[in-house]
Motif scaffolding. Structure first.
Motif, mmCIF file in Angstrom:
data_model
loop_
_atom_site.group_PDB
_atom_site.id
_atom_site.type_symbol
_atom_site.label_atom_id
_atom_site.label_comp_id
_atom_site.label_asym_id
_atom_site.label_seq_id
_atom_site.Cartn_x
_atom_site.Cartn_y
_atom_site.Cartn_z
ATOM 1 N N ALA A 314 47.048 4.577 0.190
ATOM 2 C CA ALA A 314 47.320 4.255 1.533
ATOM 3 C C ALA A 314 47.411 2.788 1.697
ATOM 4 O O ALA A 314 47.959 2.276 2.541
ATOM 5 C CB ALA A 314 45.897 4.402 2.257
ATOM 6 N N TYR A 315 47.607 2.016 0.414
ATOM 7 C CA TYR A 315 47.705 0.597 0.443
ATOM 8 C C TYR A 315 49.056 0.173 -0.183
ATOM 9 O O TYR A 315 49.264 -0.953 -0.152
ATOM 10 C CB TYR A 315 46.523 0.129 -0.313
ATOM 11 C CG TYR A 315 45.027 0.139 0.324
ATOM 12 C CD1 TYR A 315 44.629 -0.348 1.766
ATOM 13 C CD2 TYR A 315 44.350 1.244 0.050
ATOM 14 C CE1 TYR A 315 43.610 0.075 2.265
ATOM 15 C CE2 TYR A 315 43.200 1.705 0.705
ATOM 16 C CZ TYR A 315 42.615 0.982 1.680
ATOM 17 O OH TYR A 315 41.584 1.036 2.288
ATOM 18 N N SER A 364 44.015 -1.714 -9.151
ATOM 19 C CA SER A 364 45.417 -1.689 -8.967
ATOM 20 C C SER A 364 45.782 -2.042 -7.437
ATOM 21 O O SER A 364 46.704 -2.619 -6.859
ATOM 22 C CB SER A 364 46.287 -0.537 -9.222
ATOM 23 O OG SER A 364 45.893 0.598 -8.060
ATOM 24 N N THR A 365 44.838 -1.682 -6.390
ATOM 25 C CA THR A 365 44.927 -2.066 -5.193
ATOM 26 C C THR A 365 44.850 -3.472 -4.918
ATOM 27 O O THR A 365 45.330 -4.243 -4.023
ATOM 28 C CB THR A 365 43.869 -1.030 -4.100
ATOM 29 O OG1 THR A 365 42.779 -1.737 -4.400
ATOM 30 C CG2 THR A 365 44.007 0.061 -4.368
ATOM 31 N N GLY A 366 43.958 -4.088 -5.874
ATOM 32 C CA GLY A 366 43.986 -5.490 -5.806
ATOM 33 C C GLY A 366 45.022 -6.405 -6.238
ATOM 34 O O GLY A 366 45.493 -7.619 -6.308
ATOM 35 N N LEU A 367 46.157 -5.544 -6.793
ATOM 36 C CA LEU A 367 47.400 -6.112 -7.294
ATOM 37 C C LEU A 367 48.616 -5.933 -6.379
ATOM 38 O O LEU A 367 49.311 -6.348 -6.075
ATOM 39 C CB LEU A 367 47.734 -5.436 -8.817
ATOM 40 C CG LEU A 367 46.672 -5.778 -9.861
ATOM 41 C CD1 LEU A 367 47.028 -4.921 -11.211
ATOM 42 C CD2 LEU A 367 46.485 -7.351 -10.142
ATOM 43 N N PHE A 368 48.496 -4.291 -5.736
ATOM 44 C CA PHE A 368 49.683 -3.916 -5.230
ATOM 45 C C PHE A 368 49.678 -3.761 -3.886
ATOM 46 O O PHE A 368 50.511 -3.485 -3.268
ATOM 47 C CB PHE A 368 50.149 -2.441 -5.805
ATOM 48 C CG PHE A 368 50.653 -2.719 -7.340
ATOM 49 C CD1 PHE A 368 51.834 -2.917 -7.577
ATOM 50 C CD2 PHE A 368 49.650 -2.435 -8.431
ATOM 51 C CE1 PHE A 368 52.398 -3.267 -8.858
ATOM 52 C CE2 PHE A 368 50.394 -2.721 -9.749
ATOM 53 C CZ PHE A 368 51.319 -2.622 -9.939
ATOM 54 N N ALA A 369 48.323 -3.905 -3.232
ATOM 55 C CA ALA A 369 48.451 -3.384 -1.746
ATOM 56 C C ALA A 369 49.240 -4.599 -0.905
ATOM 57 O O ALA A 369 49.211 -5.609 -1.095
ATOM 58 C CB ALA A 369 46.897 -3.670 -1.332
ATOM 59 N N PHE A 385 50.015 -9.224 -6.145
ATOM 60 C CA PHE A 385 51.672 -9.232 -6.050
ATOM 61 C C PHE A 385 52.113 -9.265 -4.769
ATOM 62 O O PHE A 385 53.353 -9.335 -4.675
ATOM 63 C CB PHE A 385 51.770 -7.988 -6.914
ATOM 64 C CG PHE A 385 51.692 -8.074 -8.319
ATOM 65 C CD1 PHE A 385 51.242 -8.926 -9.205
ATOM 66 C CD2 PHE A 385 51.694 -6.742 -8.890
ATOM 67 C CE1 PHE A 385 50.935 -9.083 -10.303
ATOM 68 C CE2 PHE A 385 51.050 -6.653 -10.155
ATOM 69 C CZ PHE A 385 50.773 -7.770 -10.865
ATOM 70 N N TYR A 386 51.373 -9.216 -3.455
ATOM 71 C CA TYR A 386 52.060 -9.264 -2.208
ATOM 72 C C TYR A 386 51.304 -10.694 -1.423
ATOM 73 O O TYR A 386 51.055 -10.543 -0.317
ATOM 74 C CB TYR A 386 51.655 -8.036 -1.540
ATOM 75 C CG TYR A 386 52.573 -6.892 -2.060
ATOM 76 C CD1 TYR A 386 53.453 -6.637 -1.498
ATOM 77 C CD2 TYR A 386 52.214 -6.223 -3.226
ATOM 78 C CE1 TYR A 386 54.633 -5.664 -1.702
ATOM 79 C CE2 TYR A 386 53.082 -5.209 -3.783
ATOM 80 C CZ TYR A 386 54.396 -4.828 -3.278
ATOM 81 O OH TYR A 386 55.139 -4.034 -3.301
ATOM 82 N N GLY A 387 50.904 -11.669 -2.171
ATOM 83 C CA GLY A 387 50.485 -12.991 -1.507
ATOM 84 C C GLY A 387 49.055 -12.927 -1.210
ATOM 85 O O GLY A 387 48.777 -14.012 -0.559
ATOM 86 N N GLN A 392 40.914 -9.818 -3.233
ATOM 87 C CA GLN A 392 40.973 -8.533 -3.388
ATOM 88 C C GLN A 392 40.753 -7.870 -4.794
ATOM 89 O O GLN A 392 39.903 -7.104 -4.771
ATOM 90 C CB GLN A 392 42.160 -7.843 -2.766
ATOM 91 C CG GLN A 392 41.885 -6.328 -2.391
ATOM 92 C CD GLN A 392 40.672 -6.093 -1.217
ATOM 93 O OE1 GLN A 392 40.645 -6.792 -0.322
ATOM 94 N NE2 GLN A 392 39.803 -5.132 -1.709
ATOM 95 N N LEU A 393 41.289 -8.472 -5.714
ATOM 96 C CA LEU A 393 41.112 -7.930 -7.039
ATOM 97 C C LEU A 393 39.757 -8.258 -7.643
ATOM 98 O O LEU A 393 39.168 -7.138 -8.333
ATOM 99 C CB LEU A 393 42.056 -8.589 -8.065
ATOM 100 C CG LEU A 393 42.067 -8.281 -9.676
ATOM 101 C CD1 LEU A 393 42.451 -6.689 -9.728
ATOM 102 C CD2 LEU A 393 42.923 -8.953 -10.449
#
Length: 456
Positions: A314-315, A364-369, A385-387, A392-393
């Motif tokens: 969902a992220y 991975s959500t800490g990278l790609f969310a 990766f989204y600023g 979050q990671l």
């Protein structure tokens, strides 16, 4: 065909005025009813995943244990249902403190009982359906744990550990993340359970694998592993297909809604793309490594990808989902080889598929969310990766570490006590003849076992 079309048209014409002129009280009721039906369907899909686990695990183990492995799936889900209804659901989602719930035990399913679960108040779905949906998740986590017990654990252990896992282990971490606990307050993103469901079950499986020690004949005296192949690859393939389908209840069902902008469809999209990428990537990497395209590796790649995307579905964007799934398939392949080389006999690769992939998926959500999807779901922040930076990671890593440590310690204590008092493992003779005969008195394949001289 024309008659059916005309009848359907007439039905819609008659129904339209009812919907168009429904008063304000009726529309919320209709919305709640549609959402409830969707969540119930999703719960059934997740429960049906038990059939997938039964086929996968049975096909991945030897013929002399087939009946036992398949049959204990029914037994343990029954144990889980009773224990989760009595205590587990309250500990997981009942109002309480940051570590566990203190209300909602022995659920009666009334509207008054729903008031005890404020962490679930965002959805109007009936509390009985919410319970069934969460029970399905608890059942999946327990089914994963049994992978580490396969082909050598006593049947009595399934009773004892099944109850204690469902009451004392699984619901506590579920409360931390989903029940309003301390990890949820930190903003941990685990949409459908890469950590809550999969890492928990896999960690218990790892502890069992260590305490039970390898199956007879798995390793030579020099420590080199022997192949103990599963008896039916076709059953394993069918099991994975069922699990893949069941995951459309697992992840999209966790939206708890079929209304609004149809976000459950987006979650279904990311889930499917990750699974496809994981299966293809794992098959290709096995082909490069072994010189042959290994089907079990492909199956594990699909499952690992599904496990990984469960937290992130969902992220993240569909492209990110493909990357997450492909990397999950590759990482799981290599960790499975590595664990075996170091003497770990995990018959169905439970920790590699559900543990390592669960860790990767949660991180991975800490990278790609993305910023938009984190805001839409109202949990945590965007990934690196989204600023979003490292925040979050860091939260995701803290959640993974806390869940793994808690489950590992409690599993070691519980299984260690069981081992000391009554033993975990069947006798050498019972293991050699197979658990079908030693635990149940008959083989799952009596004719074939008789022809084989009861030695498979």
């Amino acid at each position: 065909m024309l008659k059916k079309f005309l009848l359907a048209t007439c039905f819609m014409v008659l129904l339209f005025p009812t919907l168009a002129f429904a008063d304000d009280a009726t529309i919320p009721q209709l919305t709640s009813a549609i959402d409830s039906v969707w969540v119930l369907v999703a719960a059934v899909l997740v429960i049906f995943m038990q059939a997938g686990f039964a086929l996968l695990e049975t096909g991945s183990t030897r013929m002399k244990n087939a009946g036992h492995v398949a049959g204990k799936t029914i037994l343990t889900f029954g144990i889980c249902a009773l224990a989760f209804w009595a205590l587990g659901f309250g500990f997981a989602f009942g109002d309480g403190n940051g570590f566990f719930g203190t209300q909602g035990f022995f659920l009666d399913g009334t509207s008054d009982s729903a008031k005890l679960f404020s962490s679930m108040s965002a959805s109007d779905v009936n509390i009985g359906i919410k319970f069934l949906f969460q029970l399905a998740f608890a059942g999946v986590s327990l089914a994963i744990a049994w992978g580490g017990f396969a082909e050598r654990a006593k049947l009595t252990v399934y009773f004892i550990f099944g109850v204690l896992f469902t009451v004392l282990i699984y619901p506590i971490v579920a409360h931390w993340v989903w029940g309003g606990g301390w990890l949820s307050k930190l903003g941990m993103q685990d949409f459908a359970g890469s950590t809550v469901v999969h890492l928990q079950g896999a960690t218990a499986a790892l502890v069992a694998t260590i305490l039970l020690k390898p199956r007879i004949g798995k390793f030579n005296k020099d420590g080199s592993p022997n192949l103990l192949p599963g008896h039916n690859q076709v059953l394993s393939v069918l099991g994975v297909i069922i699990l893949w389908i069941g995951w459309f209840g697992f992840n999209p069902g966790s939206t708890l809604s079929a209304m609004g902008d149809g976000f459950f469809g987006y979650v279904a999209l990311t889930t499917n793309m990750a699974a496809a990428a994981g299966g293809v990537a794992a098959l290709v990497i096995s082909w490069m490594y072994f010189g042959k395209a290994d089907i079990p590796s492909m199956l594990n790649g699909v499952l690992a990808a599904l496990v990984a995307i469960t937290a992130a579905c969902a992220y993240v964007t569909p492209l990110s989902a493909i990357i997450i799934g492909a990397l999950a398939g590759i990482i799981t392949f290599f960790t499975a080889q590595w664990f075996e080389k170091f003497g770990l006999d995990d018959p169905v690769y439970a920790f590699s598929v559900h543990g390592i992939a669960g860790i990767w998926g949660t991180l991975s959500t800490g990278l790609f969310a993305t910023v938009e999807l984190a805001a839409k779901n109202g949990v945590g922040q965007a990934g690196l990766f989204y600023g979003g930076g490292l925040h979050q990671l860091g939260v995701q890593a803290e959640g993974v570490f806390a869940a793994f440590a808690f489950v590992a310690v409690l599993s070691f204590i519980i299984l260690g006590i069981i081992k000391l008092i009554m033993g975990l493992r069947v006798t050498e003779e019972e293991e050699i003849i197979g658990l079908d005969l030693s635990e149940h008195g008959s083989y799952g394949y009596p004719e074939q076992m008789k022809k084989a001289g009861q030695t498979l």
